[in-house]
Scaffold this motif. Sequence first.
Motif, PDB file in Angstrom:
ATOM      1  N   THR A 207       0.814  -1.219   0.000  1.00 41.34           N
ATOM      2  CA  THR A 207       0.000   0.000   0.000  1.00 41.34           C
ATOM      3  C   THR A 207       0.845   1.264   0.000  1.00 41.34           C
ATOM      4  N   ASP A 208       2.007   1.213   0.643  1.00 43.39           N
ATOM      5  CA  ASP A 208       2.858   2.396   0.747  1.00 43.39           C
ATOM      6  C   ASP A 208       4.318   1.987   0.683  1.00 43.39           C
ATOM      7  N   PHE A 209       5.129   2.907   0.174  1.00 41.70           N
ATOM      8  CA  PHE A 209       6.560   2.644  -0.030  1.00 41.70           C
ATOM      9  C   PHE A 209       7.312   3.943   0.176  1.00 41.70           C
ATOM     10  N   ARG A 210       8.330   3.890   1.010  1.00 47.86           N
ATOM     11  CA  ARG A 210       9.221   5.047   1.177  1.00 47.86           C
ATOM     12  C   ARG A 210      10.651   4.592   0.977  1.00 47.86           C
ATOM     13  N   LEU A 211      11.458   5.492   0.403  1.00 50.19           N
ATOM     14  CA  LEU A 211      12.848   5.163   0.097  1.00 50.19           C
ATOM     15  C   LEU A 211      13.704   6.398   0.299  1.00 50.19           C
ATOM     16  N   ASN A 212      14.762   6.248   1.087  1.00 49.77           N
ATOM     17  CA  ASN A 212      15.719   7.320   1.329  1.00 49.77           C
ATOM     18  C   ASN A 212      17.096   6.900   0.831  1.00 49.77           C
ATOM     19  N   TYR A 213      17.758   7.811   0.144  1.00 53.98           N
ATOM     20  CA  TYR A 213      19.101   7.564  -0.344  1.00 53.98           C
ATOM     21  C   TYR A 213      20.088   8.237   0.605  1.00 53.98           C
ATOM     22  N   ALA A 214      21.068   7.478   1.066  1.00 49.34           N
ATOM     23  CA  ALA A 214      22.013   8.005   2.057  1.00 49.34           C
ATOM     24  C   ALA A 214      23.409   8.186   1.480  1.00 49.34           C
ATOM     25  N   LYS A 215      23.995   7.131   0.945  1.00 48.19           N
ATOM     26  CA  LYS A 215      25.367   7.164   0.435  1.00 48.19           C
ATOM     27  C   LYS A 215      25.417   6.474  -0.917  1.00 48.19           C
ATOM     28  N   GLU A 216      25.977   7.146  -1.907  1.00 46.93           N
ATOM     29  CA  GLU A 216      26.028   6.602  -3.263  1.00 46.93           C
ATOM     30  C   GLU A 216      26.800   5.282  -3.297  1.00 46.93           C
ATOM     31  N   ALA A 217      26.172   4.253  -3.836  1.00 46.68           N
ATOM     32  CA  ALA A 217      26.855   2.968  -4.016  1.00 46.68           C
ATOM     33  C   ALA A 217      27.648   3.008  -5.316  1.00 46.68           C
ATOM     34  N   LYS A 218      28.881   2.518  -5.276  1.00 43.85           N
ATOM     35  CA  LYS A 218      29.796   2.650  -6.406  1.00 43.85           C
ATOM     36  C   LYS A 218      30.173   1.285  -6.986  1.00 43.85           C
ATOM     37  N   LEU A 219      30.692   1.336  -8.192  1.00 38.29           N
ATOM     38  CA  LEU A 219      31.081   0.131  -8.916  1.00 38.29           C
ATOM     39  C   LEU A 219      32.015  -0.743  -8.080  1.00 38.29           C
ATOM     40  N   GLY A 220      31.683  -2.032  -7.980  1.00 40.48           N
ATOM     41  CA  GLY A 220      32.537  -2.993  -7.292  1.00 40.48           C
ATOM     42  C   GLY A 220      32.258  -3.143  -5.815  1.00 40.48           C
ATOM     43  N   GLN A 221      31.464  -2.240  -5.236  1.00 36.83           N
ATOM     44  CA  GLN A 221      31.162  -2.363  -3.811  1.00 36.83           C
ATOM     45  C   GLN A 221      30.157  -3.498  -3.565  1.00 36.83           C
TER      46      GLN A 221
END
Length: 255
Positions: A207-221
């Motif tokens: 019914t509901d969805f929330r999403l927060n971005y904190a730290k950019e994920a980088k190639l190979g991590q």
Amino acid sequence: MAEYKVYRDDENKFNFESMVYFCEANDSKNLSLYNLLQITSDIAVEDYNQQGMGRDMLTANNYAILVSRQGFRFHRMPRENEHFVLRTWEEKPEPLQLVRAYEFESMDEKSKGEKLISGLSSWIIVNPESRRIVPTKNFTLRKPTDLQTEHDCLKYGKIQQPENLELLDERVIKYSDIDGNGHTNNARYGAFIADALPANLRHVQFTDFRLNYAKEAKLGQKMEVFGHFNNDEKKLVMVGKTEEGVSFEAELFWK
């Protein structure tokens, strides 16, 4: 291939008419989380582009606009082959965040006008080199709006990390996850969340969805996705972590 239109209406809302293609639907034949995030992000970028603020122009002026937090209410998920219109518009900015709203509405004959998804998101303006946040009052490429409307969705905001998180999934960030900003595209986190869902929650009606971005994920991590289930509240909290710390936080609610 279905035809679609992009236009600005009399209320100055940016409209995108399209349909849910086979590749955009999950195994329940509903629009996937990944493609929801992809469509809403792309249409926001195109809105700016048609106002003369494309990515090249923003970069030339030492700006980048990045989605920060999002909240969506699923009245009913659009179905495979269903035609819809997505409307988006900016609202009064906060001191450090731009604010954008979304509405999906069905265009099929039998359900024409039915509200499908409501959403609200915040975006930060950063200097592309230093990654420092630019206050919205200093973003002078266009005049900000004072519009504020009522929203029938959860507002973006802080997501509390519960104790006793359990590991649900892990993956390595691959080349195909990376976009032109040099880090994982924001929509890919929808795929990370869907892939981490346990089997008993893959076909529930969220019914509901929330999403927060904190730290950019980088190639190979390596990305580890942890979760906490609250069956009383019918809520799942997810936290994605790399070796640099928390990358994203999400909440999913179901009936």
